[in-house]
Write a protein that holds these residues in place. Structure first.
Motif, PDB file in Angstrom:
ATOM      1  N   ASP A 129       0.837  -1.207   0.000  1.00 43.13           N
ATOM      2  CA  ASP A 129       0.000   0.000   0.000  1.00 43.13           C
ATOM      3  C   ASP A 129       0.869   1.254   0.000  1.00 43.13           C
ATOM      4  O   ASP A 129       0.608   2.212  -0.729  1.00 43.13           O
ATOM      5  CB  ASP A 129      -0.925   0.013   1.224  1.00 43.13           C
ATOM      6  N   ARG A 130       1.899   1.242   0.843  1.00 50.27           N
ATOM      7  CA  ARG A 130       2.784   2.404   0.947  1.00 50.27           C
ATOM      8  C   ARG A 130       3.555   2.606  -0.360  1.00 50.27           C
ATOM      9  O   ARG A 130       3.731   3.735  -0.823  1.00 50.27           O
ATOM     10  CB  ARG A 130       3.745   2.216   2.121  1.00 50.27           C
ATOM     11  N   PHE A 131       4.013   1.513  -0.946  1.00 51.80           N
ATOM     12  CA  PHE A 131       4.748   1.599  -2.198  1.00 51.80           C
ATOM     13  C   PHE A 131       3.868   2.169  -3.305  1.00 51.80           C
ATOM     14  O   PHE A 131       4.276   3.070  -4.048  1.00 51.80           O
ATOM     15  CB  PHE A 131       5.255   0.207  -2.585  1.00 51.80           C
ATOM     16  N   LEU A 132       2.647   1.675  -3.409  1.00 53.89           N
ATOM     17  CA  LEU A 132       1.731   2.141  -4.452  1.00 53.89           C
ATOM     18  C   LEU A 132       1.313   3.592  -4.224  1.00 53.89           C
ATOM     19  O   LEU A 132       1.065   4.327  -5.180  1.00 53.89           O
ATOM     20  CB  LEU A 132       0.501   1.232  -4.506  1.00 53.89           C
ATOM     21  N   ALA A 133       1.235   3.994  -2.966  1.00 56.64           N
ATOM     22  CA  ALA A 133       0.842   5.373  -2.667  1.00 56.64           C
ATOM     23  C   ALA A 133       1.852   6.375  -3.212  1.00 56.64           C
ATOM     24  O   ALA A 133       1.514   7.525  -3.489  1.00 56.64           O
ATOM     25  CB  ALA A 133       0.680   5.557  -1.159  1.00 56.64           C
ATOM     26  N   GLY A 134       3.098   5.947  -3.371  1.00 57.33           N
ATOM     27  CA  GLY A 134       4.122   6.839  -3.897  1.00 57.33           C
ATOM     28  C   GLY A 134       4.303   6.753  -5.401  1.00 57.33           C
ATOM     29  O   GLY A 134       5.199   7.391  -5.945  1.00 57.33           O
ATOM     30  N   TRP A 135       3.468   5.953  -6.073  1.00 54.00           N
ATOM     31  CA  TRP A 135       3.601   5.789  -7.522  1.00 54.00           C
ATOM     32  C   TRP A 135       3.319   7.106  -8.243  1.00 54.00           C
ATOM     33  O   TRP A 135       2.339   7.780  -7.945  1.00 54.00           O
ATOM     34  CB  TRP A 135       2.626   4.714  -7.987  1.00 54.00           C
ATOM     35  N   ARG A 136       4.175   7.466  -9.181  1.00 54.20           N
ATOM     36  CA  ARG A 136       4.048   8.747  -9.878  1.00 54.20           C
ATOM     37  C   ARG A 136       3.451   8.621 -11.272  1.00 54.20           C
ATOM     38  O   ARG A 136       3.299   9.615 -11.963  1.00 54.20           O
ATOM     39  CB  ARG A 136       5.415   9.420  -9.975  1.00 54.20           C
ATOM     40  N   GLY A 137       3.167   7.415 -11.697  1.00 56.51           N
ATOM     41  CA  GLY A 137       2.564   7.244 -13.005  1.00 56.51           C
ATOM     42  C   GLY A 137       1.098   7.639 -12.988  1.00 56.51           C
ATOM     43  O   GLY A 137       0.545   8.062 -11.971  1.00 56.51           O
ATOM     44  N   ASP A 138       0.445   7.483 -14.131  1.00 60.60           N
ATOM     45  CA  ASP A 138      -0.964   7.842 -14.208  1.00 60.60           C
ATOM     46  C   ASP A 138      -1.825   6.770 -13.546  1.00 60.60           C
ATOM     47  O   ASP A 138      -1.325   5.720 -13.106  1.00 60.60           O
ATOM     48  CB  ASP A 138      -1.392   8.087 -15.654  1.00 60.60           C
ATOM     49  N   ALA A 139      -3.121   7.046 -13.460  1.00 58.27           N
ATOM     50  CA  ALA A 139      -4.029   6.144 -12.750  1.00 58.27           C
ATOM     51  C   ALA A 139      -4.069   4.760 -13.397  1.00 58.27           C
ATOM     52  O   ALA A 139      -4.127   3.744 -12.704  1.00 58.27           O
ATOM     53  CB  ALA A 139      -5.432   6.751 -12.699  1.00 58.27           C
ATOM     54  N   LYS A 140      -4.014   4.722 -14.728  1.00 60.24           N
ATOM     55  CA  LYS A 140      -4.071   3.430 -15.427  1.00 60.24           C
ATOM     56  C   LYS A 140      -2.842   2.587 -15.108  1.00 60.24           C
ATOM     57  O   LYS A 140      -2.947   1.393 -14.790  1.00 60.24           O
ATOM     58  CB  LYS A 140      -4.169   3.658 -16.939  1.00 60.24           C
ATOM     59  N   SER A 141      -1.668   3.207 -15.165  1.00 64.54           N
ATOM     60  CA  SER A 141      -0.456   2.444 -14.875  1.00 64.54           C
ATOM     61  C   SER A 141      -0.418   2.009 -13.421  1.00 64.54           C
ATOM     62  O   SER A 141       0.098   0.929 -13.104  1.00 64.54           O
ATOM     63  CB  SER A 141       0.795   3.261 -15.226  1.00 64.54           C
ATOM     64  N   ARG A 142      -0.975   2.831 -12.533  1.00 62.42           N
ATOM     65  CA  ARG A 142      -1.021   2.437 -11.132  1.00 62.42           C
ATOM     66  C   ARG A 142      -1.907   1.218 -10.938  1.00 62.42           C
ATOM     67  O   ARG A 142      -1.570   0.299 -10.194  1.00 62.42           O
ATOM     68  CB  ARG A 142      -1.524   3.586 -10.255  1.00 62.42           C
ATOM     69  N   ARG A 143      -3.056   1.193 -11.613  1.00 66.29           N
ATOM     70  CA  ARG A 143      -3.948   0.033 -11.499  1.00 66.29           C
ATOM     71  C   ARG A 143      -3.280  -1.221 -12.046  1.00 66.29           C
ATOM     72  O   ARG A 143      -3.401  -2.299 -11.461  1.00 66.29           O
ATOM     73  CB  ARG A 143      -5.259   0.301 -12.246  1.00 66.29           C
ATOM     74  N   GLU A 144      -2.570  -1.078 -13.160  1.00 67.32           N
ATOM     75  CA  GLU A 144      -1.876  -2.221 -13.747  1.00 67.32           C
ATOM     76  C   GLU A 144      -0.774  -2.724 -12.821  1.00 67.32           C
ATOM     77  O   GLU A 144      -0.595  -3.926 -12.630  1.00 67.32           O
ATOM     78  CB  GLU A 144      -1.309  -1.834 -15.109  1.00 67.32           C
TER      79      GLU A 144
END
Length: 242
Positions: free
Chosen positions: A85-100
């Motif tokens: 969860d913490r790792f994904l919260a810092g993701w800087r890509g767009d919403a689609k790439s985050r979901r993938e």
């Protein structure tokens, strides 16, 4: 270990930040890699490389002065979910790439596949020094445009260097399982992104250089100069000048 910079100092900075390299992704995200996990190749990622070459003879290494068993930890599924969860919260890509990316990382087969690949190099996912070994090799590879497997000898040598550095860092080996798991999993996830991005970009020299520059900036944030040393079968050694 290379005299500059000292990995002990790098590790002390990671410990001060709480979770280590994974919280300093910087440009090593969807923007630098050129897309989401499908384009990064995370589904098929090998954390220490992508080609299964023949094993080399393992280079003997001196045993660390202290007991390296203190770098192991008992993983918790609950903590792993929180770390993701913490790792994904810092993701800087767009919403689609985050979901993938989230779909890949939460796939129940992701960690078993990662652990199987680590085992091919004699490493474990529940060992802090092993996680640092993977990260250190992958970030150096990315910075220097290397996309193949490291040798078995170099992995074993870097593992020994990582153990010595961690055992020399106050509080790491004696830390609790939660802290060690958070740091180890952050390092492993960072290594996945770095290695996959570099592998996907290997046919595009300009993008590979961009990823290498991002890897350098990420490591430099912890005082680690990736051009100060070279990966060999004896581990990392000072780079030759001139």
């Amino acid at each position: 270990m290379p005299p500059q910079p000292a990995p002990e100092a790098h590790l002390a900075k990671e410990r001060a930040h709480g979770t280590g390299a994974g919280d300093r992704r910087g440009d090593l995200d969807g923007r630098a890699a050129g897309g989401g996990p499908g384009r990064l190749g995370l589904e098929h990622h090998h954390p220490l490389g992508h080609r299964h070459g023949p094993a080399r003879d393992l280079l003997p290494q001196p045993a660390p002065a202290a007991n390296s068993a203190g770098l192991r930890y008992t993983p918790s599924p609950e903590r792993r979910r929180a770390n993701l969860d913490r790792f994904l919260a810092g993701w800087r890509g767009d919403a689609k790439s985050r979901r993938e990316l989230e779909a890949v990382l939460r796939d129940p087969t992701f960690m078993p596949k990662l652990e199987a690949e680590l085992g091919r190099f004699g490493l474990r996912s529940d060992n802090l020094a092993d996680a640092y070994t993977v990260w250190w090799i992958n970030v150096w590879h990315a910075a220097h445009g290397v996309t193949g497997d490291p040798t078995q000898a170099s992995v074993k040598a870097v593992k020994a260097q990582s153990e010595r550095a961690m055992l020399a860092t106050p509080g790491l080996a004696g830390g609790d399982d939660a802290g060690k798991q958070a740091m180890a999993e952050a390092l492993l996830l960072q290594a996945v992104l770095i290695g996959s991005a570099a592998e996907q970009a290997k046919a595009d020299p300009a993008q590979l250089r961009q990823i290498g520059d991002a890897a350098r900036r990420s490591a430099r944030g912890f005082g680690l100069d990736l051009d100060a040393f070279t990966l060999t079968d004896a581990g990392f050694v000072p780079a030759r000048s001139g």
